[in-house]
Scaffold this active site. Structure first.
Site, mmCIF file in Angstrom:
data_model
loop_
_atom_site.group_PDB
_atom_site.id
_atom_site.type_symbol
_atom_site.label_atom_id
_atom_site.label_comp_id
_atom_site.label_asym_id
_atom_site.label_seq_id
_atom_site.Cartn_x
_atom_site.Cartn_y
_atom_site.Cartn_z
ATOM 1 N N ARG A 153 9.668 -2.577 1.522
ATOM 2 C CA ARG A 153 8.122 -2.792 1.370
ATOM 3 C C ARG A 153 7.879 -3.968 1.003
ATOM 4 N NH1 ARG A 153 5.291 0.283 -3.622
ATOM 5 N NH2 ARG A 153 5.679 -1.639 -4.882
ATOM 6 N N TYR A 156 -0.323 -5.352 -8.910
ATOM 7 C CA TYR A 156 0.517 -4.056 -8.731
ATOM 8 C C TYR A 156 1.830 -4.622 -7.785
ATOM 9 C CZ TYR A 156 2.713 -0.271 -6.659
ATOM 10 O OH TYR A 156 3.734 0.627 -6.228
ATOM 11 N N ASP A 170 2.106 -0.977 0.336
ATOM 12 C CA ASP A 170 1.176 0.116 -0.713
ATOM 13 C C ASP A 170 0.104 -0.362 -1.001
ATOM 14 O OD1 ASP A 170 0.889 1.969 -2.476
ATOM 15 O OD2 ASP A 170 2.636 1.974 -3.602
ATOM 16 N N HIS A 177 -1.979 1.061 -3.157
ATOM 17 C CA HIS A 177 -2.210 1.749 -4.653
ATOM 18 C C HIS A 177 -3.579 1.980 -4.858
ATOM 19 C CE1 HIS A 177 -0.009 2.309 -8.474
ATOM 20 N NE2 HIS A 177 1.116 2.228 -7.554
ATOM 21 N N GLU A 232 0.641 2.578 2.878
ATOM 22 C CA GLU A 232 0.457 3.814 1.605
ATOM 23 C C GLU A 232 -0.654 3.802 0.544
ATOM 24 O OE1 GLU A 232 4.060 3.451 -0.594
ATOM 25 O OE2 GLU A 232 3.214 4.770 -2.278
ATOM 26 N N GLU A 251 1.714 10.430 -3.541
ATOM 27 C CA GLU A 251 2.679 10.127 -4.758
ATOM 28 C C GLU A 251 1.814 10.925 -6.104
ATOM 29 O OE1 GLU A 251 3.169 6.056 -4.897
ATOM 30 O OE2 GLU A 251 2.107 6.013 -6.575
ATOM 31 N N ARG A 281 4.069 11.794 0.725
ATOM 32 C CA ARG A 281 4.528 10.921 -0.086
ATOM 33 C C ARG A 281 4.944 11.639 -1.599
ATOM 34 N NH1 ARG A 281 7.294 7.184 -1.027
ATOM 35 N NH2 ARG A 281 5.944 5.955 -2.373
ATOM 36 N N GLU A 327 12.286 6.427 -0.317
ATOM 37 C CA GLU A 327 11.971 5.096 -1.225
ATOM 38 C C GLU A 327 13.269 5.109 -2.131
ATOM 39 O OE1 GLU A 327 8.717 5.512 -3.758
ATOM 40 O OE2 GLU A 327 8.576 3.417 -3.958
ATOM 41 N N TRP A 379 -5.843 1.792 -10.501
ATOM 42 C CA TRP A 379 -4.622 1.015 -10.772
ATOM 43 C C TRP A 379 -3.888 1.155 -9.695
ATOM 44 C CZ3 TRP A 379 0.609 1.999 -11.637
ATOM 45 C CH2 TRP A 379 1.354 0.820 -11.797
HETATM 46 C C1 GCO Z 1 5.474 3.864 -5.499
HETATM 47 C C2 GCO Z 1 4.491 3.976 -6.517
HETATM 48 C C3 GCO Z 1 5.045 3.669 -7.669
HETATM 49 C C4 GCO Z 1 4.140 3.979 -8.964
HETATM 50 C C5 GCO Z 1 4.648 4.459 -10.036
HETATM 51 C C6 GCO Z 1 3.800 4.949 -11.267
HETATM 52 O O1 GCO Z 1 5.062 3.718 -4.266
HETATM 53 O O2 GCO Z 1 6.724 3.631 -5.736
HETATM 54 O O3 GCO Z 1 3.259 3.458 -6.079
HETATM 55 O O4 GCO Z 1 5.507 2.238 -7.775
HETATM 56 O O5 GCO Z 1 3.129 2.866 -9.277
HETATM 57 O O6 GCO Z 1 5.286 5.597 -9.822
HETATM 58 O O7 GCO Z 1 4.372 5.460 -12.233
HETATM 59 MG MG MG Z 2 3.023 4.085 -4.292
#
Ligand code: GCO
Ligand code: MG
Length: 409
Positions: free
Chosen positions: A147, A159, A217, A219, A243, A269, A290, A346, A409
């Site tokens: 990644r 991030y 990602d 995010h 992602e 996630e 995810r 992951e 975030w």
């Molecule tokens: C990922 C996620 C994590 C999140 C985290 C928040 O793809 O691994 O985005 O990095 O930010 O799980 O607690």
């Molecule tokens: Mg993620």
């Protein structure tokens, strides 16, 4: 075999983890991961105050019945706190069942469908040269899928970028939940991000060639049309997935992105139920699921979700950052090995302190993760070590646009 006790252990070996330990009248113990980053004590209380009293005296072998009892029986269902608590009970009961059978859990899930689970690591850098070093370190550490996240010119902290590159980036130590009285606030500019990311992938592809599977990602920070634009711009770089391009609760957003780009899409996630995927799977709007086993109701629920995804041609990409404990990671690995529609896993390595508390037996070699053949999940909790690392309140960051507006975030 009846449940004699169900206790939670909250520990902070570098970051917070909530673990459920169920003990049976025969002395068999099972572990479940109940960690919800930044909201740990809510799940701890849900388990201690509302679930543990219901478990004592139940038949430890009735995994499905206990799942349904806690899910339907609470009346208030779904949501991250409820589903993390339910996941912990479910993992612990599967751990007990597999230990009692003398088999690694994947055998009870149908046996191995593959020899190992392809894992991806997190390379990051504040700029492109630092990112290249991190990619190289990951390749040296054995990763075969990576990644890519970088800093954005003009933004202070972004991030996914490790604050420290100590250890040559071999161990990705990005831990966004910080033990501060109030959440750290970050600043964000989506237009600057959209301009920068394609240049990073251009650089990485020309340095490392076309073979290496690359992931990214978003995010949750883009609007659907911004995500569509990024997906299109990244097509020449052949991503394994993009992602969380848009916020998780807006399922229809994925349709708009899908209409514009062939970049594969992954999401989930922050989801906590198979119901969150109904539209996404039926309308074939995503390629990868995810969810974390820890946040989606455990092994019982994840197996059903991943089987459903398989019917619609979607594959697994189980969430595995360091806020998933080694127990949650082991649960993911047993599913990864057993299911047919495995995609990728992951894998961020846990700190040595975490691995002192959680004794793992899974292994990583040649880019693949392997659950061990130890009966059960294959993770043991050292409670004395856990007690040496007391809980510390920590928050995930809050994100604001450069004009101060709160953003995802
Ligand atoms: C990922 C996620 C994590 C999140 C985290 C928040 O793809 O691994 O985005 O990095 O930010 O799980 O607690
Ligand atoms: Mg993620």
């Amino acid at each position: 075999m009846k449940i004699e006790s169900a206790e939670t252990v909250v520990t902070s070996p570098g970051r917070n983890f909530v673990t459920l330990r169920i003990t049976t009248t025969d002395g068999v113990t099972g572990l479940g991961d109940a960690t919800l980053n930044g909201r740990e004590l809510a799940v701890d209380s849900y388990l201690r105050d509302h679930v543990a009293p219901l478990l004592v005296g139940r038949d430890a072998g009735r995994v499905e019945d206990t799942w349904q009892y806690l899910y339907r029986g609470a009346y208030w269902r779904r949501g991250p706190v409820t589903m993390a608590a339910l996941a912990a009970v479910d993992m612990a009961l599967w751990d007990i069942k597999a230990k009692a059978a003398g088999m690694p859990l994947y055998q009870l899930l149908g046996g191995a469908s593959r020899t190992g689970a392809l894992a991806y690591g997190h390379a990051s850098g504040r700029d492109v040269p630092e990112l290249f070093d991190s990619v190289r370190a990951h390749l040296e550490a054995g990763y075969r899928a990576i990644r890519i996240q970088t800093g954005i010119p003009g933004l202070d902290s972004v991030y996914g970028v490790a604050a420290s590159t100590a250890g040559g980036g071999q161990r990705y130590d990005y831990e966004p939940a910080r033990p501060t009285a109030l959440p750290v606030e970050e600043a964000w500019d989506t237009r600057a991000y959209l301009r920068h990311v394609p240049t990073v992938f251009e650089a990485v592809r020309s340095e490392f060639g076309p073979e290496l599977p690359l992931l990214h990602d978003g995010h949750h920070r883009m609007t659907p049309i911004q995500a569509a634009k990024l997906g299109k711009a990244l097509e020449p770089y052949d991503l394994f997935w993009l992602e969380d391009a848009t916020p998780g609760e807006d399922q229809a957003a994925l349709r708009l992105i899908r209409q514009h780009t062939t970049t594969p899409l992954a999401i989930g996630e922050v989801f906590n139920s198979a119901h969150d995927y109904t539209l996404l799977l039926q309308d074939r709007l995503i390629d990868y699921v995810r969810s974390a086993v820890t946040h989606t109701g455990g092994i019982t629920a994840m197996k059903k979700l991943l089987d459903m995804a398989g019917h619609y041609g979607a594959k697994s990409g189980i969430h595995g950052p360091t806020d998933i404990s080694p127990v949650g990671m082991a649960a993911a690995l047993h599913l990864d090995i057993a299911i047919h529609n495995f995609g990728i896993q992951e894998y961020m390595r846990h700190t040595p302190e975490t691995l002192e508390v959680f004794r793992t037996s899974y292994t990583f070699a040649d880019g693949l993760l392997h659950p061990s053949d130890t009966p059960g999940l294959g993770v043991e909790l050292d409670t004395e070590a856990a007690a040496r690392f007391p809980y510390r309140a920590a928050y995930l960051p809050v994100n604001r646009l450069t004009d101060g507006t709160v953003h995802d975030w």
